[in-house]
Design a protein around this motif. Structure first.
Motif, PDB file in Angstrom:
ATOM      1  N   SER A   1      37.264  38.877  36.763  1.00  0.00           N
ATOM      2  CA  SER A   1      37.987  38.893  38.036  1.00  0.00           C
ATOM      3  C   SER A   1      39.483  38.744  37.737  1.00  0.00           C
ATOM      4  O   SER A   1      39.863  37.985  36.847  1.00  0.00           O
ATOM      5  CB  SER A   1      37.519  37.742  38.935  1.00  0.00           C
TER       6      SER A   1
ATOM      7  N   GLU B   1      41.546  37.207  39.462  1.00  0.00           N
ATOM      8  CA  GLU B   1      42.041  35.973  40.085  1.00  0.00           C
ATOM      9  C   GLU B   1      42.649  35.061  39.019  1.00  0.00           C
ATOM     10  O   GLU B   1      42.040  34.822  37.973  1.00  0.00           O
ATOM     11  CB  GLU B   1      40.893  35.264  40.792  1.00  0.00           C
TER      12      GLU B   1
ATOM     13  N   TRP C   1      34.545  33.966  43.190  1.00  0.00           N
ATOM     14  CA  TRP C   1      35.390  34.875  42.413  1.00  0.00           C
ATOM     15  C   TRP C   1      34.730  36.229  42.209  1.00  0.00           C
ATOM     16  O   TRP C   1      35.401  37.222  41.937  1.00  0.00           O
ATOM     17  CB  TRP C   1      35.722  34.237  41.067  1.00  0.00           C
TER      18      TRP C   1
ATOM     19  N   TRP D   1      33.522  38.139  44.355  1.00  0.00           N
ATOM     20  CA  TRP D   1      33.923  39.086  45.408  1.00  0.00           C
ATOM     21  C   TRP D   1      35.352  39.581  45.213  1.00  0.00           C
ATOM     22  O   TRP D   1      35.809  40.431  45.976  1.00  0.00           O
ATOM     23  CB  TRP D   1      33.751  38.438  46.779  1.00  0.00           C
ATOM     24  N   THR D   2      36.077  39.048  44.227  1.00  0.00           N
ATOM     25  CA  THR D   2      37.414  39.571  43.907  1.00  0.00           C
ATOM     26  C   THR D   2      37.377  40.545  42.737  1.00  0.00           C
ATOM     27  O   THR D   2      38.421  41.038  42.316  1.00  0.00           O
ATOM     28  CB  THR D   2      38.380  38.421  43.576  1.00  0.00           C
TER      29      THR D   2
END
Length: 203
Positions: free
Chosen positions: A118, A120, A141, A143-144
């Motif tokens: 991810s 993020e 995370w 879903w990012t």
């Protein structure tokens, strides 16, 4: 020839003056979020449904920063007369990002695509012990994670897709054959009934 006294200071001031006249390129964070490359290694997201608790990621991790706990459950037989099976159920999946060196080995060795990179990166903590993130945070995370790049149109179809498509076509053909058999049987039954009725009328 010896340098002229003060020439170094003059050169430094000239560089400063040239820089002052140029437009600034500094981005003020966090007001302006950086544009990250598509394959940025930020944190590791967990897709829990794909995890089978095979422990490959924890065994291959060079830093031993992945903690996994599980238990076994008995699954009833799928069909009558079958035997019960046991499966692993995930209880805990945590990653200590204070130890993680972002090598990506755990993602590469996962045979079931349960771990993903991810982009993020905003997860700093004031206490180092809070850098151990449990599966709930790892799932957030997930879903990012950016979507994978599109496949090359000239590439071969993946084996999984071709096998699924062939199975679907086979099932569809079997359904059509079964429907055709039922229709033929119904037509034959209707013809037999009609013939019986016509004989009854003639008699």
């Amino acid at each position: 020839m010896p340098p002229i006294p003060g020439s170094g200071l003059a050169k430094g001031l000239a560089v400063t003056l040239r820089t002052m006249t140029k437009k600034t390129v500094t981005e003020q964070y966090p007001e302006h979020q950086p544009e990250l490359p598509p394959r940025t290694r930020g944190v590791i997201g967990l897709f829990e449904e794909n995890c089978t608790v095979c422990m490959l990621c924890a065994r291959e991790c060079p830093d031993w920063c992945i903690y996994i706990d599980s238990h076994k459950e008995t699954v009833p037989p799928a069909a009558p007369g079958g035997r019960e099976r046991s499966r692993n159920v995930l209880d805990r999946f945590a990653i200590d990002f204070a130890l993680c060196m972002y090598c990506g080995i755990c993602i590469e060795v996962c045979p079931f695509d349960a771990l993903f990179w991810s982009p993020e990166f905003e997860y700093a903590e004031t206490d180092i012990h809070e850098l151990t993130h449990e599966r709930d945070k790892l799932r957030e995370w997930m879903w990012t994670v950016p979507a994978p790049p599109a496949l090359d149109p000239a590439a071969e179809e993946p084996k999984e897709l071709s096998a699924a498509r062939k199975a679907a076509e086979k099932a569809q053909a079997a359904e059509k054959a079964e429907a055709a058999e039922k229709l033929a049987a119904a037509e034959a039954e209707a013809a037999a009934e009609a013939a019986a009725e016509s004989k009854g009328e003639e008699s």
